[in-house]
Design an enzyme around this catalytic site. Structure first.
Site, PDB file in Angstrom:
ATOM      1  N   LYS A 121       0.842  -1.203   0.000  1.00 26.20           N
ATOM      2  CA  LYS A 121       0.000   0.000   0.000  1.00 26.20           C
ATOM      3  C   LYS A 121       0.874   1.248   0.000  1.00 26.20           C
ATOM      4  CE  LYS A 121      -4.196  -1.677   2.234  1.00 26.20           C
ATOM      5  NZ  LYS A 121      -4.736  -1.860   3.603  1.00 26.20           N
ATOM      6  N   LYS A 203      20.425  -7.303  13.941  1.00 28.79           N
ATOM      7  CA  LYS A 203      20.163  -8.707  14.268  1.00 28.79           C
ATOM      8  C   LYS A 203      20.903  -9.597  13.267  1.00 28.79           C
ATOM      9  CE  LYS A 203      16.444 -12.096  14.004  1.00 28.79           C
ATOM     10  NZ  LYS A 203      15.869 -12.785  12.931  1.00 28.79           N
ATOM     11  N   LYS A 206      20.080 -14.085   7.961  1.00 29.80           N
ATOM     12  CA  LYS A 206      20.502 -14.315   6.578  1.00 29.80           C
ATOM     13  C   LYS A 206      19.957 -13.225   5.660  1.00 29.80           C
ATOM     14  CE  LYS A 206      16.887 -17.718   5.867  1.00 29.80           C
ATOM     15  NZ  LYS A 206      16.469 -17.879   7.268  1.00 29.80           N
TER      16      LYS A 206
HETATM   17  P1  ADP Z   1      17.041 -15.627   9.777  1.00 24.22           P
HETATM   18  O1  ADP Z   1      16.750 -14.355  10.547  1.00 24.22           O
HETATM   19  O2  ADP Z   1      18.495 -15.810   9.535  1.00 24.22           O
HETATM   20  O3  ADP Z   1      16.214 -15.696   8.520  1.00 24.22           O
HETATM   21  P2  ADP Z   1      15.126 -17.492  10.797  1.00 24.22           P
HETATM   22  O4  ADP Z   1      14.103 -16.417  10.805  1.00 24.22           O
HETATM   23  O5  ADP Z   1      15.022 -18.586   9.775  1.00 24.22           O
HETATM   24  O6  ADP Z   1      16.585 -16.821  10.690  1.00 24.22           O
HETATM   25  O7  ADP Z   1      15.184 -18.109  12.253  1.00 24.22           O
HETATM   26  C1  ADP Z   1      15.319 -19.473  12.572  1.00 24.22           C
HETATM   27  C2  ADP Z   1      15.402 -19.576  14.080  1.00 24.22           C
HETATM   28  O8  ADP Z   1      16.613 -18.968  14.577  1.00 24.22           O
HETATM   29  C3  ADP Z   1      14.272 -18.870  14.802  1.00 24.22           C
HETATM   30  O9  ADP Z   1      13.865 -19.653  15.902  1.00 24.22           O
HETATM   31  C4  ADP Z   1      14.860 -17.561  15.280  1.00 24.22           C
HETATM   32  O10 ADP Z   1      14.244 -17.090  16.463  1.00 24.22           O
HETATM   33  C5  ADP Z   1      16.321 -17.946  15.533  1.00 24.22           C
HETATM   34  N1  ADP Z   1      17.195 -16.788  15.260  1.00 24.22           N
HETATM   35  C6  ADP Z   1      17.452 -16.253  14.038  1.00 24.22           C
HETATM   36  N2  ADP Z   1      18.310 -15.219  14.122  1.00 24.22           N
HETATM   37  C7  ADP Z   1      18.613 -15.079  15.439  1.00 24.22           C
HETATM   38  C8  ADP Z   1      19.451 -14.174  16.187  1.00 24.22           C
HETATM   39  N3  ADP Z   1      20.167 -13.242  15.577  1.00 24.22           N
HETATM   40  N4  ADP Z   1      19.518 -14.333  17.533  1.00 24.22           N
HETATM   41  C9  ADP Z   1      18.808 -15.302  18.150  1.00 24.22           C
HETATM   42  N5  ADP Z   1      18.002 -16.181  17.515  1.00 24.22           N
HETATM   43  C10 ADP Z   1      17.886 -16.089  16.173  1.00 24.22           C
END
Ligand code: ADP
Ligand code: TRP
Length: 332
Positions: A121, A203, A206
């Site tokens: 939007k 944070k 990926k």
């Molecule tokens: P990304 O952010 O790399 O795409 P995902 O969203 O696939 O990672 O997360 C997979 C799992 O890893 C989730 O349970 C998420 O809470 C945990 N996770 C991802 N990044 C972090 C981080 N920087 N610190 C702590 N936990 C994380």
């Protein structure tokens, strides 16, 4: 004693990094060891299909890579039911059944979908631009994953809480029509693990390409550790371990005596370069063995496949008769 069933899905969408390990894998492996739980962990490959649609080999490698990572870090397939979602066809029948109990409005309110609509939007695009039905129905498939296995507890990150609530809603809706059938799952937020920052201070994710892959080779690992942002305090200045990500990582991989010594060095003043060297040593020491195991598994996809297929057979001991029972209630 009846064990409590815990279940969680792991999406194979990227190379596993330190944030994934500390925030998700490690706590899940610890939960799986607790006697009162029966843990079920699976590779949510159909969930990944909502986004990953271009390269079959990459898709396979990511799926195997995630499985190999968990196994290399100590997941015991004798103890945990461990499978690929795509090997359990009952989930997809369940998905359709549940979709007929899901109001469209409920899914319109799901965060991931809503966020895309809002962005569209703002950019004055069609609100549904770039949304496929897999993405829209994502929470229903997740509800099928959960409900088909009579799951009681779902360990997830905060971003997944709404999805577990949707699973509860769908369970209740079905139960109202056909009598008590599904258990109402509860979520368990993995809270104690604060977000791990990445190389640029955001944070680690990926999506930001700021990660340290868990199984990086030693040279690469050292190089990435050297890239972690630090402040410009001179080496002799005392430093605060509480606010230092280098310290947090060090504490994750070092022995308690090493942590104590490092804390003292922070108090006395230590150069960031020195801390990075020490961090590399303890991290590499921890990672060496699982990294070797990971590479062994990756060079033998048949081994991974066999483990996951056996896991799927165990999962189907539950899903086949339960789906049958559900279909009979409906009148099939
Ligand atoms: P990304 O952010 O790399 O795409 P995902 O969203 O696939 O990672 O997360 C997979 C799992 O890893 C989730 O349970 C998420 O809470 C945990 N996770 C991802 N990044 C972090 C981080 N920087 N610190 C702590 N936990 C994380
Ligand atoms: N949606 C979850 C994620 O993005 C993965 C997932 C799929 C899941 N099915 C699940 C998690 C069932 C818990 C239970 O991380």
């Amino acid at each position: 004693m009846m064990k409590k069933s815990i279940l969680t899905g792991i999406k194979p969408t990227g190379q596993i990094h330190l944030g994934n390990y500390m925030g998700a894998i490690k706590p899940a492996l610890e939960l799986a060891k607790i006697q009162e739980f029966q843990a079920t962990y699976f590779i949510a490959d159909y969930h990944a299909l909502t986004k990953m649609q271009n390269n079959a080999q990459e898709f396979r490698d990511l799926s195997n890579g995630v499985a190999a990572t968990w196994l290399a870090l100590g997941l015991n397939p004798e103890q945990v039911i461990f499978y690929r979602q795509s090997d359990v066809p009952e989930i997809f029948e369940m998905n359709w059944i549940l979709s007929c109990f899901a109001s469209k409005g409920l899914l319109n309110r799901a965060h991931a979908y809503k966020a895309i609509v809002e962005d569209n939007k703002k950019l004055e695009k069609d609100p549904d631009f770039g949304v496929n039905m897999g993405l829209f129905n994502y929470p229903i498939l997740m509800a099928a994953d959960i409900l088909l296995f009579k799951t009681q507890v779902v360990p997830v990150g905060k971003d997944q809480v709404q999805h577990v609530e949707i699973a509860r809603d769908l369970a209740q809706s079905f139960n109202r029509h056909y009598g008590e059938t599904f258990l109402l799952p509860e979520y368990k937020i993995q809270e104690d693990t604060a977000v791990l920052p990445g190389l640029d201070g955001r944070k680690m994710s990926k999506s930001y390409q700021n990660t340290i892959p868990l199984f990086a080779e030693p040279k690469k690992l050292q190089k990435l550790i050297n890239k972690i942002k630090t402040d410009s305090l001179p080496p002799e200045a005392p430093k605060d371990p509480e606010t230092s990500i280098l310290f947090r990582l060090y504490a994750e991989f070092a022995s308690s005596q090493e942590v104590q010594e490092m804390k003292e060095q922070y108090g006395n003043g230590i150069g960031w370069g020195e801390v990075k060297k020490e961090l590399f040593l303890v991290m590499n020491r921890f990672i060496e063995e699982p990294r070797t195991k990971y590479h062994e598994l990756m060079s033998s996809p048949e081994t991974i496949d066999k483990i996951l297929k056996e896991g799927a057979e165990k999962a189907r001991v539950m899903s086949v008769p339960f789906l049958q029972e559900i279909k009979e209630k409906i009148g099939f």
